[in-house]
Scaffold this motif. Structure first.
Motif, PDB file in Angstrom:
ATOM      1  N   GLY A 185       0.819  -1.211   0.000  1.00 57.19           N
ATOM      2  CA  GLY A 185       0.000   0.000   0.000  1.00 57.19           C
ATOM      3  C   GLY A 185       0.851   1.258   0.000  1.00 57.19           C
ATOM      4  N   ALA A 186       1.964   1.228   0.723  1.00 57.50           N
ATOM      5  CA  ALA A 186       2.854   2.390   0.753  1.00 57.50           C
ATOM      6  C   ALA A 186       3.496   2.621  -0.611  1.00 57.50           C
ATOM      7  N   LEU A 187       3.810   1.546  -1.329  1.00 54.69           N
ATOM      8  CA  LEU A 187       4.347   1.716  -2.685  1.00 54.69           C
ATOM      9  C   LEU A 187       3.304   2.367  -3.592  1.00 54.69           C
ATOM     10  N   GLY A 188       2.072   1.878  -3.507  1.00 53.40           N
ATOM     11  CA  GLY A 188       0.998   2.480  -4.307  1.00 53.40           C
ATOM     12  C   GLY A 188       0.718   3.917  -3.899  1.00 53.40           C
ATOM     13  N   ALA A 189       0.712   4.170  -2.593  1.00 53.27           N
ATOM     14  CA  ALA A 189       0.472   5.527  -2.104  1.00 53.27           C
ATOM     15  C   ALA A 189       1.610   6.461  -2.514  1.00 53.27           C
ATOM     16  N   GLY A 190       2.841   5.961  -2.495  1.00 50.71           N
ATOM     17  CA  GLY A 190       3.978   6.782  -2.931  1.00 50.71           C
ATOM     18  C   GLY A 190       3.859   7.151  -4.396  1.00 50.71           C
ATOM     19  N   ALA A 191       3.426   6.196  -5.214  1.00 51.79           N
ATOM     20  CA  ALA A 191       3.240   6.495  -6.634  1.00 51.79           C
ATOM     21  C   ALA A 191       2.109   7.500  -6.835  1.00 51.79           C
ATOM     22  N   LEU A 192       1.041   7.342  -6.063  1.00 59.89           N
ATOM     23  CA  LEU A 192      -0.087   8.266  -6.179  1.00 59.89           C
ATOM     24  C   LEU A 192       0.291   9.663  -5.712  1.00 59.89           C
ATOM     25  N   VAL A 193       0.989   9.771  -4.591  1.00 59.50           N
ATOM     26  CA  VAL A 193       1.446  11.081  -4.108  1.00 59.50           C
ATOM     27  C   VAL A 193       2.409  11.699  -5.105  1.00 59.50           C
ATOM     28  N   TRP A 194       3.292  10.888  -5.687  1.00 57.10           N
ATOM     29  CA  TRP A 194       4.212  11.414  -6.708  1.00 57.10           C
ATOM     30  C   TRP A 194       3.422  11.993  -7.876  1.00 57.10           C
ATOM     31  N   TRP A 195       2.386  11.292  -8.303  1.00 56.43           N
ATOM     32  CA  TRP A 195       1.587  11.749  -9.438  1.00 56.43           C
ATOM     33  C   TRP A 195       0.891  13.074  -9.120  1.00 56.43           C
ATOM     34  N   PHE A 196       0.364  13.202  -7.892  1.00 53.72           N
ATOM     35  CA  PHE A 196      -0.313  14.443  -7.519  1.00 53.72           C
ATOM     36  C   PHE A 196       0.659  15.595  -7.302  1.00 53.72           C
ATOM     37  N   VAL A 197       1.808  15.316  -6.698  1.00 51.82           N
ATOM     38  CA  VAL A 197       2.757  16.389  -6.360  1.00 51.82           C
ATOM     39  C   VAL A 197       3.596  16.784  -7.561  1.00 51.82           C
ATOM     40  N   VAL A 198       4.207  15.809  -8.209  1.00 49.19           N
ATOM     41  CA  VAL A 198       5.116  16.110  -9.313  1.00 49.19           C
ATOM     42  C   VAL A 198       4.347  16.246 -10.618  1.00 49.19           C
ATOM     43  N   GLY A 199       3.427  15.352 -10.854  1.00 50.83           N
ATOM     44  CA  GLY A 199       2.607  15.411 -12.055  1.00 50.83           C
ATOM     45  C   GLY A 199       3.285  14.814 -13.266  1.00 50.83           C
ATOM     46  N   SER A 200       2.490  14.551 -14.268  1.00 54.94           N
ATOM     47  CA  SER A 200       3.034  13.922 -15.471  1.00 54.94           C
ATOM     48  C   SER A 200       3.782  14.905 -16.357  1.00 54.94           C
ATOM     49  N   ASN A 201       3.496  16.205 -16.242  1.00 60.64           N
ATOM     50  CA  ASN A 201       4.174  17.181 -17.100  1.00 60.64           C
ATOM     51  C   ASN A 201       5.558  17.557 -16.577  1.00 60.64           C
ATOM     52  N   ALA A 202       5.994  16.984 -15.476  1.00 54.48           N
ATOM     53  CA  ALA A 202       7.322  17.285 -14.934  1.00 54.48           C
ATOM     54  C   ALA A 202       8.420  16.567 -15.698  1.00 54.48           C
ATOM     55  N   LEU A 203       8.049  15.696 -16.610  1.00 55.39           N
ATOM     56  CA  LEU A 203       9.050  14.950 -17.364  1.00 55.39           C
ATOM     57  C   LEU A 203       9.428  15.661 -18.659  1.00 55.39           C
ATOM     58  N   ALA A 204       9.169  16.964 -18.719  1.00 53.43           N
ATOM     59  CA  ALA A 204       9.423  17.712 -19.952  1.00 53.43           C
ATOM     60  C   ALA A 204      10.894  18.080 -20.128  1.00 53.43           C
ATOM     61  N   ASP A 205      11.529  18.604 -19.108  1.00 56.43           N
ATOM     62  CA  ASP A 205      12.942  19.015 -19.246  1.00 56.43           C
ATOM     63  C   ASP A 205      13.818  18.185 -18.307  1.00 56.43           C
TER      64      ASP A 205
ATOM     65  N   LEU B 173      -4.605   9.326   0.771  1.00 56.85           N
ATOM     66  CA  LEU B 173      -6.036   9.399   1.031  1.00 56.85           C
ATOM     67  C   LEU B 173      -6.522  10.845   0.996  1.00 56.85           C
ATOM     68  N   VAL B 174      -5.793  11.735   1.651  1.00 59.85           N
ATOM     69  CA  VAL B 174      -6.170  13.161   1.668  1.00 59.85           C
ATOM     70  C   VAL B 174      -6.116  13.736   0.251  1.00 59.85           C
ATOM     71  N   LEU B 175      -5.088  13.416  -0.517  1.00 60.84           N
ATOM     72  CA  LEU B 175      -4.980  13.958  -1.872  1.00 60.84           C
ATOM     73  C   LEU B 175      -6.085  13.431  -2.786  1.00 60.84           C
ATOM     74  N   VAL B 176      -6.451  12.189  -2.643  1.00 60.48           N
ATOM     75  CA  VAL B 176      -7.529  11.631  -3.469  1.00 60.48           C
ATOM     76  C   VAL B 176      -8.867  12.278  -3.088  1.00 60.48           C
ATOM     77  N   VAL B 177      -9.116  12.434  -1.800  1.00 63.52           N
ATOM     78  CA  VAL B 177     -10.361  13.076  -1.365  1.00 63.52           C
ATOM     79  C   VAL B 177     -10.397  14.536  -1.823  1.00 63.52           C
ATOM     80  N   ALA B 178      -9.256  15.224  -1.742  1.00 63.64           N
ATOM     81  CA  ALA B 178      -9.202  16.625  -2.199  1.00 63.64           C
ATOM     82  C   ALA B 178      -9.402  16.715  -3.705  1.00 63.64           C
ATOM     83  N   ALA B 179      -8.897  15.743  -4.446  1.00 62.44           N
ATOM     84  CA  ALA B 179      -9.069  15.748  -5.905  1.00 62.44           C
ATOM     85  C   ALA B 179     -10.512  15.460  -6.297  1.00 62.44           C
ATOM     86  N   LEU B 180     -11.186  14.632  -5.504  1.00 62.89           N
ATOM     87  CA  LEU B 180     -12.569  14.296  -5.822  1.00 62.89           C
ATOM     88  C   LEU B 180     -13.536  15.424  -5.453  1.00 62.89           C
ATOM     89  N   ILE B 181     -13.157  16.217  -4.487  1.00 66.68           N
ATOM     90  CA  ILE B 181     -14.055  17.316  -4.029  1.00 66.68           C
ATOM     91  C   ILE B 181     -13.891  18.508  -4.893  1.00 66.68           C
TER      92      ILE B 181
END
Length: 152
Positions: free
Chosen positions: A29-49, A144-152
């Motif tokens: 779960g921590a591996l999945g949560a780390g990937a999810l937090v990375w996606w919310f914090v860093v985002g997919s557009n951070a791989l540009a430069d 959990l907090v980031l997913v709830v914040a994204a859904l609201i």
């Protein structure tokens, strides 16, 4: 070493087995949560430069480290439990180890090193595992907090 089910487990050993299963779920779960937090914090557009990609890589390693550490700790504890079960089986079969306590401790450390679990004998590994467990819980809560914040 054998991993067959043991019907003769004491209630304390059954609780320990359930704890190891819970620790494995927390690590995954921590591996999945780390990937999810990375996606919310860093985002997919951070791989540009290249600079953003390097920063994203460091953030990913930092977010995945607690889960990996927790899974390694669970694996080591499981291997140690199997080693102790093997020792109990040998003792029940009549095999004895007649020597001084110091020689027995040395033999156990050597057996742990051979099985790849020698880190369990170091106090800093236990401290790191405690940090990994706490950080994994924080990551699960943050996801959990980031997913709830994204859904609201």
């Amino acid at each position: 070493m054998h991993e067959r089910p043991r019907p003769d487990l004491t209630p304390a050993a059954r609780i320990a087995v359930r704890g190891l299963v819970a620790m494995r779920f927390a690590g995954v779960g921590a591996l999945g949560a780390g990937a999810l937090v990375w996606w919310f914090v860093v985002g997919s557009n951070a791989l540009a430069d290249p600079v953003a990609t390097t920063l994203a890589l460091f953030v990913a390693v930092a977010l995945l480290a607690p889960g990996v550490l927790l899974l390694h700790f669970e694996w080591s504890l499981r291997r140690a439990a199997l080693m102790l079960a093997e020792l109990a089986d040998r003792n029940a079969a009549g095999e004895r180890f007649d020597a001084t306590p110091a020689l027995f401790r040395r033999s156990m450390r050597l057996a742990m090193r051979r099985r790849g679990i020698g880190l369990l004998a170091t106090p800093w590994y236990w401290a790191l595992a405690a940090w990994g467990f706490g950080a994994s819980l924080v990551l699960l809560l943050a996801a959990l907090v980031l997913v709830v914040a994204a859904l609201i």
